[in-house]
Design an enzyme around this catalytic site. Structure first.
Site, mmCIF file in Angstrom:
data_model
loop_
_atom_site.group_PDB
_atom_site.id
_atom_site.type_symbol
_atom_site.label_atom_id
_atom_site.label_comp_id
_atom_site.label_asym_id
_atom_site.label_seq_id
_atom_site.Cartn_x
_atom_site.Cartn_y
_atom_site.Cartn_z
ATOM 1 N N GLN A 194 -84.892 -7.642 -80.334
ATOM 2 C CA GLN A 194 -86.189 -7.090 -80.727
ATOM 3 C C GLN A 194 -86.021 -5.992 -81.791
ATOM 4 O O GLN A 194 -85.185 -5.110 -81.669
ATOM 5 C CB GLN A 194 -86.907 -6.528 -79.482
ATOM 6 C CG GLN A 194 -88.303 -6.022 -79.740
ATOM 7 C CD GLN A 194 -89.279 -7.130 -80.155
ATOM 8 O OE1 GLN A 194 -89.281 -8.219 -79.598
ATOM 9 N NE2 GLN A 194 -90.090 -6.848 -81.165
ATOM 10 N N ASP A 226 -85.269 -16.456 -84.461
ATOM 11 C CA ASP A 226 -86.089 -15.655 -85.380
ATOM 12 C C ASP A 226 -85.933 -16.146 -86.823
ATOM 13 O O ASP A 226 -86.743 -15.806 -87.690
ATOM 14 C CB ASP A 226 -85.643 -14.180 -85.333
ATOM 15 C CG ASP A 226 -86.547 -13.325 -84.461
ATOM 16 O OD1 ASP A 226 -87.705 -13.740 -84.228
ATOM 17 O OD2 ASP A 226 -86.100 -12.249 -84.037
ATOM 18 N N LYS A 285 -93.277 -12.051 -74.344
ATOM 19 C CA LYS A 285 -92.446 -13.223 -74.672
ATOM 20 C C LYS A 285 -91.847 -13.831 -73.399
ATOM 21 O O LYS A 285 -91.874 -15.046 -73.208
ATOM 22 C CB LYS A 285 -91.321 -12.811 -75.650
ATOM 23 C CG LYS A 285 -91.837 -12.557 -77.053
ATOM 24 C CD LYS A 285 -90.835 -11.821 -77.945
ATOM 25 C CE LYS A 285 -91.511 -11.496 -79.277
ATOM 26 N NZ LYS A 285 -90.711 -10.614 -80.130
#
Ligand SMILES: NC(=O)c1ccc[n+]([C@@H]2O[C@H](COP(=O)([O-])OP(=O)(O)OC[C@H]3O[C@@H](n4cnc5c(N)ncnc54)[C@H](OP(=O)(O)O)[C@@H]3O)[C@@H](O)[C@H]2O)c1
Length: 290
Positions: free
Chosen positions: A96, A119, A52
Protein backbone atom coordinates in the site's frame (compact mmCIF):
# COMPACT_ATOMS: atom_id res chain seq x y z
CA UNK A 1 -27.86 16.98 -21.13
CA UNK A 2 -25.08 14.86 -19.70
CA UNK A 3 -25.31 11.29 -18.56
CA UNK A 4 -23.62 10.49 -15.27
CA UNK A 5 -21.36 7.44 -15.46
CA UNK A 6 -22.17 5.38 -12.38
CA UNK A 7 -18.87 3.95 -11.18
CA UNK A 8 -20.49 2.04 -8.34
CA UNK A 9 -22.76 0.15 -10.75
CA UNK A 10 -19.96 -0.58 -13.25
CA UNK A 11 -17.63 -1.70 -10.43
CA UNK A 12 -20.37 -3.98 -9.07
CA UNK A 13 -20.70 -5.56 -12.53
CA UNK A 14 -16.92 -6.11 -12.73
CA UNK A 15 -16.97 -7.69 -9.26
CA UNK A 16 -19.79 -10.03 -10.34
CA UNK A 17 -17.56 -11.15 -13.25
CA UNK A 18 -14.80 -11.68 -10.67
CA UNK A 19 -17.11 -13.78 -8.48
CA UNK A 20 -17.82 -16.11 -11.41
CA UNK A 21 -14.13 -16.28 -12.43
CA UNK A 22 -13.13 -17.05 -8.83
CA UNK A 23 -15.60 -19.95 -8.71
CA UNK A 24 -14.21 -21.28 -12.02
CA UNK A 25 -10.64 -21.13 -10.73
CA UNK A 26 -11.62 -22.82 -7.47
CA UNK A 27 -13.31 -25.60 -9.43
CA UNK A 28 -9.91 -26.20 -11.03
CA UNK A 29 -8.26 -26.36 -7.60
CA UNK A 30 -6.84 -22.81 -7.64
CA UNK A 31 -7.89 -20.44 -4.85
CA UNK A 32 -6.78 -16.98 -5.93
CA UNK A 33 -4.85 -15.21 -3.17
CA UNK A 34 -4.03 -11.54 -2.62
CA UNK A 35 -1.55 -10.24 -0.03
CA UNK A 36 -1.79 -6.61 1.01
CA UNK A 37 1.14 -5.16 2.91
CA UNK A 38 0.73 -1.98 4.91
CA UNK A 39 3.60 -0.22 6.63
CA UNK A 40 2.72 2.36 9.27
CA UNK A 41 -0.49 3.79 10.63
CA UNK A 42 -1.83 6.14 7.96
CA UNK A 43 -5.60 6.04 8.67
CA UNK A 44 -6.66 6.39 5.01
CA UNK A 45 -4.34 3.50 4.01
CA UNK A 46 -5.87 1.32 6.75
CA UNK A 47 -9.35 2.01 5.33
CA UNK A 48 -8.21 1.15 1.76
CA UNK A 49 -6.47 -2.05 2.86
CA UNK A 50 -9.42 -3.24 4.95
CA UNK A 51 -11.82 -2.67 2.10
CA UNK A 52 -9.58 -4.64 -0.31
CA UNK A 53 -9.38 -7.56 2.12
CA UNK A 54 -13.15 -7.43 2.75
CA UNK A 55 -13.90 -7.51 -0.99
CA UNK A 56 -11.63 -10.57 -1.39
CA UNK A 57 -13.57 -12.34 1.36
CA UNK A 58 -16.93 -11.50 -0.20
CA UNK A 59 -15.87 -12.94 -3.56
CA UNK A 60 -14.24 -16.09 -2.22
CA UNK A 61 -10.58 -15.12 -2.73
CA UNK A 62 -7.95 -15.93 -0.13
CA UNK A 63 -6.35 -12.80 1.32
CA UNK A 64 -3.55 -11.93 3.70
CA UNK A 65 -3.30 -8.56 5.40
CA UNK A 66 0.18 -7.86 6.71
CA UNK A 67 0.46 -4.75 8.88
CA UNK A 68 4.00 -3.72 9.73
CA UNK A 69 5.04 -1.02 12.20
CA UNK A 70 6.05 2.42 10.86
CA UNK A 71 9.63 1.75 11.99
CA UNK A 72 9.97 -1.30 9.68
CA UNK A 73 13.29 -1.10 7.83
CA UNK A 74 13.74 -1.36 4.08
CA UNK A 75 15.44 -4.74 4.54
CA UNK A 76 12.59 -6.07 6.71
CA UNK A 77 10.01 -4.98 4.14
CA UNK A 78 12.03 -6.54 1.29
CA UNK A 79 12.17 -9.78 3.30
CA UNK A 80 8.35 -9.79 3.55
CA UNK A 81 8.06 -9.21 -0.19
CA UNK A 82 10.47 -12.07 -0.92
CA UNK A 83 8.50 -14.37 1.37
CA UNK A 84 5.26 -13.50 -0.46
CA UNK A 85 6.98 -13.93 -3.85
CA UNK A 86 7.74 -17.52 -2.81
CA UNK A 87 4.32 -18.28 -1.27
CA UNK A 88 2.29 -20.48 -3.67
CA UNK A 89 -1.00 -19.48 -1.96
CA UNK A 90 -0.41 -15.85 -2.96
CA UNK A 91 -0.92 -14.78 -6.58
CA UNK A 92 -1.10 -11.02 -6.14
CA UNK A 93 0.97 -8.74 -3.89
CA UNK A 94 0.22 -5.11 -3.20
CA UNK A 95 2.31 -2.83 -1.01
CA UNK A 96 0.00 0.00 0.00
CA UNK A 97 1.20 3.45 -1.00
CA UNK A 98 2.45 5.76 0.41
CA UNK A 99 4.92 3.94 2.70
CA UNK A 100 6.76 5.89 5.43
CA UNK A 101 9.35 8.34 4.08
CA UNK A 102 12.41 6.20 4.93
CA UNK A 103 11.19 3.43 2.60
CA UNK A 104 12.49 3.41 -0.98
CA UNK A 105 9.24 2.53 -2.75
CA UNK A 106 10.85 1.98 -6.14
CA UNK A 107 13.20 -0.66 -4.74
CA UNK A 108 10.22 -2.41 -3.11
CA UNK A 109 8.30 -2.45 -6.41
CA UNK A 110 11.33 -3.85 -8.23
CA UNK A 111 11.63 -6.61 -5.61
CA UNK A 112 8.12 -7.86 -6.40
CA UNK A 113 7.80 -10.93 -8.58
CA UNK A 114 6.41 -9.19 -11.71
CA UNK A 115 4.03 -12.13 -12.15
CA UNK A 116 2.42 -11.15 -8.82
CA UNK A 117 2.60 -7.35 -9.30
CA UNK A 118 -1.16 -6.79 -9.53
CA UNK A 119 -0.72 -3.01 -9.24
CA UNK A 120 1.20 -3.07 -12.53
CA UNK A 121 4.03 -0.85 -11.27
CA UNK A 122 7.01 -3.20 -11.83
CA UNK A 123 9.17 -2.14 -14.83
CA UNK A 124 8.38 -5.45 -16.56
CA UNK A 125 4.65 -4.67 -16.44
CA UNK A 126 5.21 -1.05 -17.50
CA UNK A 127 7.07 -2.42 -20.53
CA UNK A 128 4.34 -4.96 -21.25
CA UNK A 129 1.73 -2.19 -21.25
CA UNK A 130 3.79 -0.19 -23.76
CA UNK A 131 4.25 -3.36 -25.83
CA UNK A 132 0.52 -4.13 -25.59
CA UNK A 133 1.37 -7.57 -24.17
CA UNK A 134 -1.82 -8.80 -22.46
CA UNK A 135 0.10 -10.99 -19.98
CA UNK A 136 1.18 -7.81 -18.14
CA UNK A 137 -0.82 -6.11 -15.40
CA UNK A 138 -2.41 -2.78 -16.18
CA UNK A 139 -2.50 -0.30 -13.26
CA UNK A 140 -5.96 -0.55 -11.68
CA UNK A 141 -7.13 3.08 -11.84
CA UNK A 142 -6.53 3.70 -15.56
CA UNK A 143 -7.83 0.21 -16.34
CA UNK A 144 -10.96 1.21 -14.40
CA UNK A 145 -11.27 4.41 -16.46
CA UNK A 146 -11.20 2.36 -19.67
CA UNK A 147 -13.97 0.13 -18.32
CA UNK A 148 -16.04 3.21 -17.50
CA UNK A 149 -15.60 4.56 -21.04
CA UNK A 150 -16.64 1.19 -22.46
CA UNK A 151 -19.63 0.92 -20.12
CA UNK A 152 -20.78 4.39 -21.18
CA UNK A 153 -20.53 3.34 -24.84
CA UNK A 154 -17.88 5.97 -25.60
CA UNK A 155 -16.17 5.45 -28.96
CA UNK A 156 -12.47 6.08 -28.47
CA UNK A 157 -11.32 5.28 -32.03
CA UNK A 158 -10.22 8.48 -33.71
CA UNK A 159 -11.29 10.58 -30.73
CA UNK A 160 -9.12 13.45 -29.47
CA UNK A 161 -8.28 12.48 -25.89
CA UNK A 162 -6.51 14.77 -23.42
CA UNK A 163 -5.03 13.23 -20.29
CA UNK A 164 -4.10 15.81 -17.65
CA UNK A 165 -1.33 14.36 -15.47
CA UNK A 166 1.65 12.14 -16.30
CA UNK A 167 2.07 10.03 -13.16
CA UNK A 168 3.15 6.40 -13.44
CA UNK A 169 0.01 5.40 -11.52
CA UNK A 170 -2.61 7.16 -13.64
CA UNK A 171 -1.64 9.63 -16.38
CA UNK A 172 1.02 7.72 -18.32
CA UNK A 173 -0.70 4.32 -18.33
CA UNK A 174 -4.00 6.04 -19.17
CA UNK A 175 -2.40 7.65 -22.22
CA UNK A 176 -0.94 4.29 -23.32
CA UNK A 177 -4.32 2.57 -22.94
CA UNK A 178 -6.14 5.24 -24.94
CA UNK A 179 -3.62 5.12 -27.79
CA UNK A 180 -3.31 1.30 -27.84
CA UNK A 181 -4.55 -0.66 -30.83
CA UNK A 182 -8.24 -1.27 -30.33
CA UNK A 183 -8.72 2.00 -28.42
CA UNK A 184 -7.14 4.08 -31.18
CA UNK A 185 -7.57 7.54 -29.67
CA UNK A 186 -5.31 10.46 -30.59
CA UNK A 187 -3.79 11.33 -27.24
CA UNK A 188 -2.32 14.50 -25.78
CA UNK A 189 -0.75 14.32 -22.33
CA UNK A 190 -0.72 17.58 -20.37
CA UNK A 191 1.16 18.35 -17.15
CA UNK A 192 2.23 21.24 -14.95
CA UNK A 193 4.54 22.65 -17.65
CA UNK A 194 1.94 22.53 -20.43
CA UNK A 195 1.06 25.88 -21.99
CA UNK A 196 -2.56 26.91 -22.46
CA UNK A 197 -4.13 23.92 -20.72
CA UNK A 198 -7.66 25.30 -21.22
CA UNK A 199 -6.99 25.53 -24.98
CA UNK A 200 -5.60 21.96 -25.08
CA UNK A 201 -8.66 20.67 -23.21
CA UNK A 202 -11.10 22.50 -25.50
CA UNK A 203 -9.93 20.28 -28.40
CA UNK A 204 -10.80 17.12 -26.52
CA UNK A 205 -13.61 14.69 -27.19
CA UNK A 206 -12.47 12.86 -24.04
CA UNK A 207 -10.80 14.49 -21.03
CA UNK A 208 -9.21 12.42 -18.28
CA UNK A 209 -8.23 14.60 -15.33
CA UNK A 210 -5.64 13.07 -12.96
CA UNK A 211 -4.04 16.05 -11.31
CA UNK A 212 -4.92 16.30 -7.62
CA UNK A 213 -6.16 19.92 -7.79
CA UNK A 214 -9.71 20.52 -6.59
CA UNK A 215 -12.13 21.55 -9.36
CA UNK A 216 -9.36 22.79 -11.67
CA UNK A 217 -11.11 21.92 -14.95
CA UNK A 218 -13.70 24.63 -15.62
CA UNK A 219 -16.72 24.74 -17.92
CA UNK A 220 -14.99 26.97 -20.50
CA UNK A 221 -12.19 24.33 -20.84
CA UNK A 222 -14.67 21.74 -22.07
CA UNK A 223 -16.09 21.33 -25.57
CA UNK A 224 -19.85 20.85 -25.83
CA UNK A 225 -20.60 17.09 -25.85
CA UNK A 226 -17.20 15.99 -24.48
CA UNK A 227 -16.80 12.99 -22.17
CA UNK A 228 -15.07 13.76 -18.87
CA UNK A 229 -13.45 11.18 -16.58
CA UNK A 230 -12.46 12.72 -13.25
CA UNK A 231 -9.81 10.70 -11.43
CA UNK A 232 -9.06 13.34 -8.79
CA UNK A 233 -9.92 12.78 -5.14
CA UNK A 234 -9.41 15.97 -3.15
CA UNK A 235 -10.52 16.94 0.34
CA UNK A 236 -11.86 20.46 0.67
CA UNK A 237 -12.97 22.11 3.92
CA UNK A 238 -16.70 22.03 4.46
CA UNK A 239 -17.89 23.17 7.89
CA UNK A 240 -21.45 22.13 6.97
CA UNK A 241 -20.41 18.48 6.73
CA UNK A 242 -20.04 16.27 9.83
CA UNK A 243 -16.47 15.37 8.93
CA UNK A 244 -15.57 19.01 8.32
CA UNK A 245 -14.60 18.26 4.73
CA UNK A 246 -16.02 16.86 1.51
CA UNK A 247 -14.48 15.11 -1.47
CA UNK A 248 -14.29 16.81 -4.85
CA UNK A 249 -12.63 15.84 -8.09
CA UNK A 250 -10.26 17.72 -10.38
CA UNK A 251 -13.26 18.89 -12.39
CA UNK A 252 -15.69 21.66 -11.37
CA UNK A 253 -18.55 19.18 -11.68
CA UNK A 254 -21.56 21.48 -11.32
CA UNK A 255 -20.50 23.81 -14.11
CA UNK A 256 -18.86 21.20 -16.37
CA UNK A 257 -21.54 18.46 -16.25
CA UNK A 258 -24.19 20.34 -18.28
CA UNK A 259 -21.73 20.64 -21.22
CA UNK A 260 -20.73 16.96 -21.29
CA UNK A 261 -22.30 14.01 -23.04
CA UNK A 262 -21.06 11.88 -20.12
CA UNK A 263 -19.14 12.55 -16.92
CA UNK A 264 -18.00 10.66 -13.81
CA UNK A 265 -18.96 12.07 -10.41
CA UNK A 266 -16.66 12.27 -7.36
CA UNK A 267 -17.23 10.27 -5.25
CA UNK A 268 -18.89 7.33 -7.02
CA UNK A 269 -17.08 7.50 -10.37
CA UNK A 270 -13.51 6.24 -10.85
CA UNK A 271 -12.96 5.50 -7.11
CA UNK A 272 -14.97 2.26 -6.87
CA UNK A 273 -13.36 0.92 -10.07
CA UNK A 274 -9.84 0.73 -8.68
CA UNK A 275 -10.57 -2.07 -6.21
CA UNK A 276 -12.64 -4.00 -8.77
CA UNK A 277 -9.74 -3.95 -11.23
CA UNK A 278 -7.33 -5.00 -8.46
CA UNK A 279 -9.40 -8.15 -7.95
CA UNK A 280 -9.54 -8.65 -11.74
CA UNK A 281 -5.72 -8.43 -11.88
CA UNK A 282 -5.39 -10.91 -9.00
CA UNK A 283 -7.53 -13.41 -10.92
CA UNK A 284 -5.38 -12.86 -14.01
CA UNK A 285 -2.29 -13.59 -11.88
CA UNK A 286 -3.89 -16.74 -10.47
CA UNK A 287 -4.77 -17.95 -13.99
CA UNK A 288 -1.30 -17.21 -15.32
CA UNK A 289 0.57 -18.72 -12.38
CA UNK A 290 -1.78 -21.72 -12.26
N1 LIG B 1 -9.82 7.20 -8.02
C1 LIG B 1 -8.75 6.55 -7.62
O1 LIG B 1 -8.83 5.40 -7.26
C2 LIG B 1 -7.44 7.25 -7.66
C3 LIG B 1 -6.25 6.54 -7.80
C4 LIG B 1 -5.04 7.24 -7.90
C5 LIG B 1 -5.05 8.63 -7.81
N2 LIG B 1 -6.23 9.28 -7.64
C6 LIG B 1 -6.29 10.75 -7.55
O2 LIG B 1 -5.94 11.27 -8.82
C7 LIG B 1 -5.22 12.48 -8.67
C8 LIG B 1 -3.88 12.35 -9.37
O3 LIG B 1 -3.14 11.30 -8.77
P1 LIG B 1 -1.65 10.96 -9.21
O4 LIG B 1 -1.16 9.89 -8.30
O5 LIG B 1 -1.59 10.74 -10.68
O6 LIG B 1 -0.95 12.36 -8.81
P2 LIG B 1 0.55 12.88 -9.01
O7 LIG B 1 1.52 11.76 -9.03
O8 LIG B 1 0.71 13.99 -8.03
O9 LIG B 1 0.52 13.51 -10.48
C9 LIG B 1 -0.20 14.67 -10.75
C10 LIG B 1 0.04 15.10 -12.18
O10 LIG B 1 -0.69 16.32 -12.40
C11 LIG B 1 0.16 17.28 -12.99
N3 LIG B 1 -0.20 18.62 -12.55
C12 LIG B 1 -0.09 19.16 -11.32
N4 LIG B 1 -0.52 20.44 -11.32
C13 LIG B 1 -0.91 20.71 -12.59
C14 LIG B 1 -1.45 21.85 -13.23
N5 LIG B 1 -1.66 22.99 -12.56
N6 LIG B 1 -1.72 21.78 -14.53
C15 LIG B 1 -1.53 20.62 -15.24
N7 LIG B 1 -1.02 19.51 -14.68
C16 LIG B 1 -0.72 19.55 -13.37
C17 LIG B 1 1.57 16.94 -12.52
O11 LIG B 1 2.46 17.47 -13.48
P3 LIG B 1 4.07 17.30 -13.33
O12 LIG B 1 4.35 15.89 -13.75
O13 LIG B 1 4.60 18.31 -14.28
O14 LIG B 1 4.40 17.57 -11.89
C18 LIG B 1 1.50 15.42 -12.50
O15 LIG B 1 1.85 14.85 -13.76
C19 LIG B 1 -5.15 12.73 -7.17
O16 LIG B 1 -6.24 13.54 -6.78
C20 LIG B 1 -5.31 11.35 -6.58
O17 LIG B 1 -5.87 11.39 -5.28
C21 LIG B 1 -7.42 8.63 -7.57
Amino acid sequence: MSSVIDGKAVAAAVLEECRAETAELKAKGITPGLAVVLVGDDPASHVYVSSKVKTCGELGLHSRKIVLPAATTQEELLAVVRELNADPAIHGILVQSPPPKHINEEEVVRALDPRKDVDGFHPENVAKLALEDPTGFVPCTPAGCMRLLAAAGVKTAGAEAVVIGRSMIVGKPMALLLMAKGSDATVTVAHSRSKDLPGICRRADIIVAAVGRPEMVKADWVKEGAVVIDVGINRVDDPSSKKGYRLVGDVAYDEVAPKCSAITPVPGGVGPMTIALLIKNTLQAARQLG
